[in-house]
Design an enzyme around this catalytic site. Sequence first.
Site, PDB file in Angstrom:
ATOM      1  N   GLY A 163      48.963 -15.037  10.519  1.00  0.00           N
ATOM      2  CA  GLY A 163      48.990 -14.029  11.567  1.00  0.00           C
ATOM      3  C   GLY A 163      49.450 -14.594  12.889  1.00  0.00           C
ATOM      4  O   GLY A 163      50.020 -13.891  13.705  1.00  0.00           O
ATOM      5  N   ALA A 164      49.176 -15.877  13.115  1.00  0.00           N
ATOM      6  CA  ALA A 164      49.539 -16.491  14.392  1.00  0.00           C
ATOM      7  C   ALA A 164      49.727 -17.981  14.199  1.00  0.00           C
ATOM      8  O   ALA A 164      49.263 -18.545  13.203  1.00  0.00           O
ATOM      9  CB  ALA A 164      48.447 -16.214  15.427  1.00  0.00           C
ATOM     10  N   GLU A 189      43.945 -20.005  18.243  1.00  0.00           N
ATOM     11  CA  GLU A 189      45.221 -20.686  18.517  1.00  0.00           C
ATOM     12  C   GLU A 189      45.136 -21.527  19.789  1.00  0.00           C
ATOM     13  O   GLU A 189      45.764 -22.579  19.898  1.00  0.00           O
ATOM     14  CB  GLU A 189      46.349 -19.658  18.611  1.00  0.00           C
ATOM     15  CG  GLU A 189      46.532 -18.786  17.367  1.00  0.00           C
ATOM     16  CD  GLU A 189      46.718 -19.564  16.075  1.00  0.00           C
ATOM     17  OE1 GLU A 189      46.397 -19.008  15.000  1.00  0.00           O
ATOM     18  OE2 GLU A 189      47.128 -20.742  16.131  1.00  0.00           O
ATOM     19  N   ASN A 224      51.954 -23.132  18.157  1.00  0.00           N
ATOM     20  CA  ASN A 224      52.963 -23.970  18.789  1.00  0.00           C
ATOM     21  C   ASN A 224      52.493 -24.361  20.180  1.00  0.00           C
ATOM     22  O   ASN A 224      51.949 -23.532  20.917  1.00  0.00           O
ATOM     23  CB  ASN A 224      54.269 -23.200  18.877  1.00  0.00           C
ATOM     24  CG  ASN A 224      54.615 -22.496  17.580  1.00  0.00           C
ATOM     25  OD1 ASN A 224      54.845 -23.121  16.562  1.00  0.00           O
ATOM     26  ND2 ASN A 224      54.574 -21.159  17.620  1.00  0.00           N
ATOM     27  N   GLU A 272      55.326 -24.577  10.831  1.00  0.00           N
ATOM     28  CA  GLU A 272      54.223 -25.152  10.028  1.00  0.00           C
ATOM     29  C   GLU A 272      54.283 -24.598   8.603  1.00  0.00           C
ATOM     30  O   GLU A 272      54.506 -23.403   8.449  1.00  0.00           O
ATOM     31  CB  GLU A 272      52.869 -24.843  10.658  1.00  0.00           C
ATOM     32  CG  GLU A 272      51.745 -25.617   9.923  1.00  0.00           C
ATOM     33  CD  GLU A 272      50.389 -25.557  10.622  1.00  0.00           C
ATOM     34  OE1 GLU A 272      49.608 -26.518  10.470  1.00  0.00           O
ATOM     35  OE2 GLU A 272      50.121 -24.543  11.278  1.00  0.00           O
TER      36      GLU A 272
HETATM   37 ZN    ZN Z   1      44.751 -22.342  12.821  1.00  0.00          ZN
END
Ligand code: ZN
Length: 880
Positions: A294-295, A331, A298, A159
């Site tokens: 940070g994260a 996430e 997927n 991304e």
């Molecule tokens: Zn997000």
Amino acid sequence: MTASILRTALLALGLLVCPLGGALAQETRQAPADHVALPVNVVPERYEVEITPDAKALTFAGRGRIAVTVRASTGVITLNDAELVIDSARLEGEAAAPKITYDAAAQTASLAFGHAVAPGPHVLDLTYHGKIYQQASGFFALDYVTAQGPKRALFTQFENSDERRFIPSWDEPARKATFRLTVVAPAGEMAVSNMPIATTQALPDGRQRVTFAETPKMSSYLLFLAVGDFERIHRMVDGVDLGVVVKRGDTAQAQYALDVESQILPWYNTYFGVRFPLPKLDLIAGPGQSQFFGAMENWGAIFSFEQDLLIDPRLSTEADRQAVYIVTAHEMAHQWFGDLVTMAWWDDLWLNEGFASWMEDKVTDHFHPEWKVWLQSLMAKQGVMQQDAREGTHPIITPVHDILQASGDFDDITYSKGQAVIRMLEAYVGEDAWRAGVRRYIKDHAYGNTTTNDLWAEMDKGAARPITQIAHDFTLQAGVPLITEAGAVCEAGRTQLSLTQGHFAIDPDSTHASEWRVPVNAATLGGAVSGEVVEGFSPRTMSVAGCGPTVVNADQTGYFRTAYSPEGLRALTERLPELSPYDQMGVYNDTATLTYVGREPVEPFLEMTVRFSQFTPDPVVMSGVVGRLAGLDHIYQGLPGQARFRAFASAIIQPTYQRLGWEKKAGESDNDGLLRAATLRALGDFGDPAVVAEAHRRFAGFLADQKSLDAATRRTVLEIMAVRADAATWDQLHGLAKAAKTQLERREDYTLLGLAEDPALAQRALDLSLSGEPDVTTAPGMIAAVSERHPQMAFEFAAAHWDRISPMFEPTTIAGAVPRLLSNATDLALIPRLDAFAETHIPADARQDVAKTDATIRYRAGVRTKRIPEIDAWLAANVK
Ligand SMILES: [Zn+2]
């Protein structure tokens, strides 16, 4: 994606961009034509790709069979390609190979076949090779140290548009397809992707060919691959195999995240009304760091840097536990909002990020009401309302021309304003009606792409309170409404409030917006909440139950500022302890903000600050007060009145220090732990003799025995010692960093070295960052740490060494790297210098962060030159 925690913390301290395309057929919603996009005459259906990495050489080879549908006859097929070299290409069934040309600027490769390719299904065979990067974009490597020596693991981060560095492809969110991925990996290493492993084949040369099950139709930016010496812990929950993948030896630190994941999944399945559609969901920990994220969400394989996922009892504090919970919740929310239903183009990025930011608090508040995350989120809201009132702001929905511009919109407007506007709309229509709309949206658009109007349409279906107009006002225009309470009269047991609507702007030209339909909830102290939509400029009267001090924006769910009449504000200040913690925080933030820009005199703000030391506020509220005093102290840096201000600020915080001290107390709330850390750090900053002496005493004990401090005290003591370090202390801290046992500890200890107030030590930290001693993902964090107290020094260093520093940043995020180093500056002279740097190093359409930083410097300089003398005068008159 979650913004990197460091950044979010700085911003919370305040310290620091037409409705889109009409409805198309369900399955592919075209993005607006006015942005850089691939031709739509060829559509990808399925990617079957084999990747063979050479981790040592940092290269990889790829073989792909891409099934496409040619919609209209064409002689050329163009796809996205960034730094991939296509070694061979052929349409199956055709002998002749196409002529391949590349456009590096547009990141495309064109295959010219010399004849028209007929409409219908075709398969494109490609072989190609590419790079493995050392910063977190594309296919990248993270190096870490173990007792057995240095190790390297491979991960992907695509991304917003870096999957084109992994596969020549249609790398746009609306070009969904299925992916069947294979990797040739060293035997003994683990390979992880979006789907479970389907087959593993041992190869004669000792390697293994691992093929994953085929993904559902999804956007390219959600594809994931990791290869390394990993371990996985897992558990079946609600029919899904939930796992956490960590580097060998870290499984104990992964347990917390697995418990979090297990708790949240069933709740999301129920809330969204559509069950998580994949057979497994992994959280994968990466030993490194990015300044940008940070994260990453997927699908089926959430990647997080270790500090956002692992809990190490020696190092992790209560704040870390809450952060890991919230990042995981964020996430996981994306698995529905973003992965199952994806925005058609990046101008609707907020559909992903605003929702995931809202949902992260919704589920966290459900399982941990004691953390009061909605109260904590008022600080993020405060921070974004500052930005939204300054130059450089943009509507939540902003036309995005190309991928570089898209990167600039992963900002607080998209995340925090997005979250706040959703919270306001949910409060306006009610929780159940809102959830019903979300369920309809997810169900009707599963596996598809959407624009924001699709969501409003689903929300308004059968709605008692349609929201589209209000939602348009807050998403299609930038800026912050201002509701002014011009007076309150008590009549027959009800309060008649005189309200007018205006526009709160720090920089008047920051937006052209001037009018909103604003849902306003008001309440007298202890009275029932009354709600109305305030629209238009003409003064109006709102009738509220009861009489007495009245809060406009009760419970603070509204996205607007409130300016109270002097009488109204005085009454609220007197009865401050009786207000809800939300309203204490909201009224305080509004008053402080109006004061900083000179719309209010400094007295009410300072008197309200004093008021907070006269009762025991909720720890989250008091953390906000401490953060505000620490933020002002940064602006006071080097001014003659700083010592008196510090004495005043210390006096405000003393009762909290007396109550909480240094040690965790039995039965205390988790948030008291956060407040203790904020209080000790601020008193350390202010040079409080008792706190500094105790920090020294505990540091000496820690050097002798590192088990002498629990995780929270360790971090507080090391931070105070780092800020106040002399050369000897700095060397001791450096020694700790060099001797650190784990990647997490090493990253934290090296970053600490940048916090030094002493300019000479800050310079040593900068020099060390490029010495090769800290790893390449830690170095940018050290420079950012120096910028907290020495923004000019950090900026000059980065500019002077840009050739060596720029490779440390991800290509799509580099535009914001240097501007952000000046977000704590107060010197107007730095603005033209930043602009000059941008002129040379940042593409013209990717300067959002330059504009924001310039506006921040102007704002902070204004507070420093205009407000601080008024505060000094008040302190001289009121503080002995
Ligand atoms: Zn997000």
